[in-house]
Structure formats: structure tokens, C-alpha cells
Design a protein around this motif. Sequence first.
Motif, short mmCIF file in Angstrom:
data_model
loop_
_atom_site.label_atom_id
_atom_site.label_comp_id
_atom_site.label_asym_id
_atom_site.label_seq_id
_atom_site.Cartn_x
_atom_site.Cartn_y
_atom_site.Cartn_z
N UNK A 207 -2.34 23.94 16.99
CA UNK A 207 -3.29 23.54 18.02
C UNK A 207 -2.69 22.43 18.86
N UNK A 208 -2.85 22.54 20.18
CA UNK A 208 -2.27 21.57 21.10
C UNK A 208 -3.33 21.07 22.08
N UNK A 209 -3.23 19.78 22.40
CA UNK A 209 -4.18 19.14 23.31
C UNK A 209 -3.41 18.53 24.48
N UNK A 210 -3.89 18.79 25.71
CA UNK A 210 -3.28 18.16 26.88
C UNK A 210 -3.73 16.70 26.97
N UNK A 211 -2.81 15.79 27.12
CA UNK A 211 -3.14 14.37 27.25
C UNK A 211 -2.50 13.81 28.52
N UNK A 213 -0.14 11.87 28.60
CA UNK A 213 1.30 11.77 28.37
C UNK A 213 1.95 13.13 28.14
N UNK A 214 1.17 14.20 28.35
CA UNK A 214 1.71 15.54 28.12
C UNK A 214 1.05 16.21 26.93
N UNK A 215 1.61 17.33 26.52
CA UNK A 215 1.04 18.09 25.41
C UNK A 215 1.32 17.39 24.08
N UNK A 216 0.28 17.30 23.25
CA UNK A 216 0.40 16.73 21.92
C UNK A 216 -0.21 17.68 20.90
N UNK A 234 -4.67 13.49 16.90
CA UNK A 234 -3.68 13.95 17.88
C UNK A 234 -2.38 13.20 17.66
N UNK A 235 -1.27 13.93 17.57
CA UNK A 235 0.03 13.31 17.35
C UNK A 235 0.34 12.33 18.49
N UNK A 236 0.82 11.15 18.18
CA UNK A 236 1.09 10.15 19.23
C UNK A 236 2.31 10.49 20.08
N UNK A 237 3.18 11.34 19.56
CA UNK A 237 4.41 11.70 20.28
C UNK A 237 4.61 13.21 20.22
N UNK A 238 5.46 13.77 21.08
CA UNK A 238 5.71 15.21 21.03
C UNK A 238 6.27 15.64 19.68
N UNK A 239 5.92 16.85 19.26
CA UNK A 239 6.49 17.46 18.06
C UNK A 239 7.35 18.65 18.49
N UNK A 240 8.11 19.18 17.55
CA UNK A 240 8.94 20.36 17.87
C UNK A 240 8.06 21.50 18.37
#
Length: 427
Positions: A207-211, A213-216, A234-240
Motif C-alpha cells: 500500500x502506498x500513500x501520496x505525500x 514529499x512523494x510516494x511513501x 506511513x514510512x518517513x522515507x522512500x522504500x524499495x
Amino acid sequence: MRWQAAPSKLFCSSPPDGNNTPPSMLRHLTSKIKATGPIPVAEYMREVLTNPVKGYYVRNNMLGPEGDFITSPEISQIFGELIGVWIISEWMGAGQPKQLQLVELGPGKGSLASDVLRVFSQLQSVLGGASVSLHLVEVSPALSLLQAQNLTGNRSQEADAEDDPVYRRGETDAGLPVSWYHQLDDVPTGFSVFVAHEFFDALPIHKFQRTEKGWREVLVDIDPEKPDTLRFVVAPAPTLASTSLVQADETRDHVEVSAEGGVIVQQLARRIIEDGGAALIIDYGHNGTKTDTFRGFKGHQLHDVLASPGSADLTADVDFNYLRRMAGGGVACLGPVTQRTFLKNMGIDTRMQVLLRNCSDPSTRKQLISSYNMLTNPAKMGERFHFFSLLHPSRLAKPQKPEGLKLEKKKSPAPLPVAGFTELKFA
């Protein structure tokens, strides 16, 4: 019932159903999160559903009135019969090869396979001398035993060698060989028709959320104020996953992607191109338009996805647009079309007329009408479920003009004997 739809409670924490002692799956997950940090929703689903010791699918028989959901093959045998007719039609359209492998992914109780094989048996004159075999891809030991009982009676046994890709073998009353596998890659090569009914919806999703700072990526974490409760973060930074699975032109603010589903579709496409055959995917889903569809079912009711993990089914709508993209251009992708459209195109109305004409028992007639309504009514399963197929490119005619955008399906070399089908006995 599994076909009911409702949004999941994203970003809401969930207590473990009032138990003072956390269930074993919850203890396993909290230990994992404490050791590695918040986990992707895909990892959460994989652990909850298919953990080899505590997984929901591994430990439970979840189908039917006493389970957590019910599926179309359990409602009426007509559903499986019409899919059987479609399979034979595709086999005929491919030139009637001498081999026909029926491969079902996630075969439930074996009801669908049983109904398809009954069609094969009663249309044996059409199949002629073709070598027919059944191959079941099933991760649940409990369900594989149930399938073996329903399809082979006492004529099955576990494989002797642990490294044997076939972990169970048997044969039907008619002598057709049946084999069980843990994964699709283990199924032998050869002309195959693959059927996946309510299989892709249970595959793990990211699952991904638009923020700003970009997709998280959306992750599952422990609520710091309630140590035995899980929550979404929500992850604070991008993941793979967030940098590789979200399309650059995505317009939605929340996206669900099943990377595992994409891999399986690629496997199906490759096998169809190399060995011939077709695939039929039946599930609830959308064409890349929906956002948050992750939900749970327990006792035929919606259930919080984070509450008492391992006690309820987890599911998400299938993104058919994503599956089409992952299949690539080597195969022809048709659909999705609604279940109502598919069943009517395959002759469910004619079949019902024959059954009702030959049925004098009022209660049986009532059951037939009720099941027909459940399968085809737009307000029930008729437009909730969709059919999506992968076909070998030889099954489609090339456009007559360069500007033509629509591909038309070739006619089968011989018509399917519908009259013979409508005379199938209702068991």
C-alpha cells in the motif's frame, strides 16, 4: 460473504478482540516488528495468511456456511459447468491438442474442479482421445486433504520424497490423474488451461500513500500506547517498493499493488506463449481506479484487518489494469467482463431452462432460482466479480486495417455441442 465490499479502516489501530493474552500470530508479529521495525502490508498479509505454522489458510477450512466466506462454486454447480464449457471451447480453438492440463490455483474445496471434470466426462465425445489431467496449486494442508477427499475419495497419497515437487498424487473415479503442488513453477510444461477463482485477491499487496514529499509506503507497526495492538503508519522515507512499484503517471493518492500477483501473471503469460493454452482469472477488482480496498472477513462479516491476525481472511480488490500491464504484449488480454456477462454469454439461461423443465421438486426449483439470482444479479455477485483472460496470440485475428484498434476472436474450428451440454445431469 467475501463478495461484500467496504473500505478498510486505514490508519486506525485495532485491539486484539478483547483477549488479555495476545494470540500466537499477534505475538509472532509484534516480536518481528520489535526486531526489524514496521513491516510492509504485503509482509503482514503473507505472514497472517500463509505462515507455515500459524497462517490462516494453513490452519483453517474457511469455506462454506460454517466458515468465513462462501464462493460461487459452492453456490451452484452451474458456475463450474460453464467454466468447463469455456475450457473445452479454448482447447478446440487451439486445434484440439492431444494434451489438456487443467491447472487450478487456490482450488478451495475442489468444487470448481469437480464440476469442470464432470463436464469433461459428459462431453467425452468432444475431447476424444485427448490426455486430460488435473493439477492443483495449493499451500494449505487442510484444504489439500479436503480437495483430495472430494476429488479422489481414498485414491490419493502423499509423495514419498520431500524434494518431490508433487506433494500429493491421486486419481478421480474416472481415472484422471490429480497432482498437488505448492507453487505454479512446479506444474509440468504442456498445453494448459489455468483457472484462478478468488486467488489473486488474497495475494499480498503493498500500500502506498501520496505525500508532500512523494510516494511513501504504508507499514504495519505496534501502537506505542497499546503494546498488544497494531496500527498503520506511513514510512518517513522512500522504500524499495515505493520507488519501483508505483507508476510515474499515477493520478490516485492511494495505491495498492500486488507484486506477487504481477509475477504470477508473468509466469502464466510465459507458459501460454511457450506451450499454448489460456488462463481465466475470476475475482472482484477494478481497472486501476480504486484506492483503499484492503479488508478482512470473519464469520461472513467484515472484520478489522489488524484485529486478531490469523483469525480472519484478508483480501483486496484485484487491479486488472496492473495484471494486464505485467502480462506484457506477448499474450492477448481480454476483459475484465462482469460475471453476469460471462455466464450469460456461456449459456446460463439455457442451462437454467433445462434444469427447471426437468425439475418437479418445489424446494429444488427454489434453490435453482435462488442460486441463479445470486450468481447473476447485479446487486449481488453479477457485477461484483469479473472475468479476465489471457490467451495465446494465435487465438486472435489480426486487424484488417492498420488503424483498427479492436482484435476479433477467431471462430473455433468446430462448434461446441450446446445441445449435449444442456442435457448434463444436475447432481
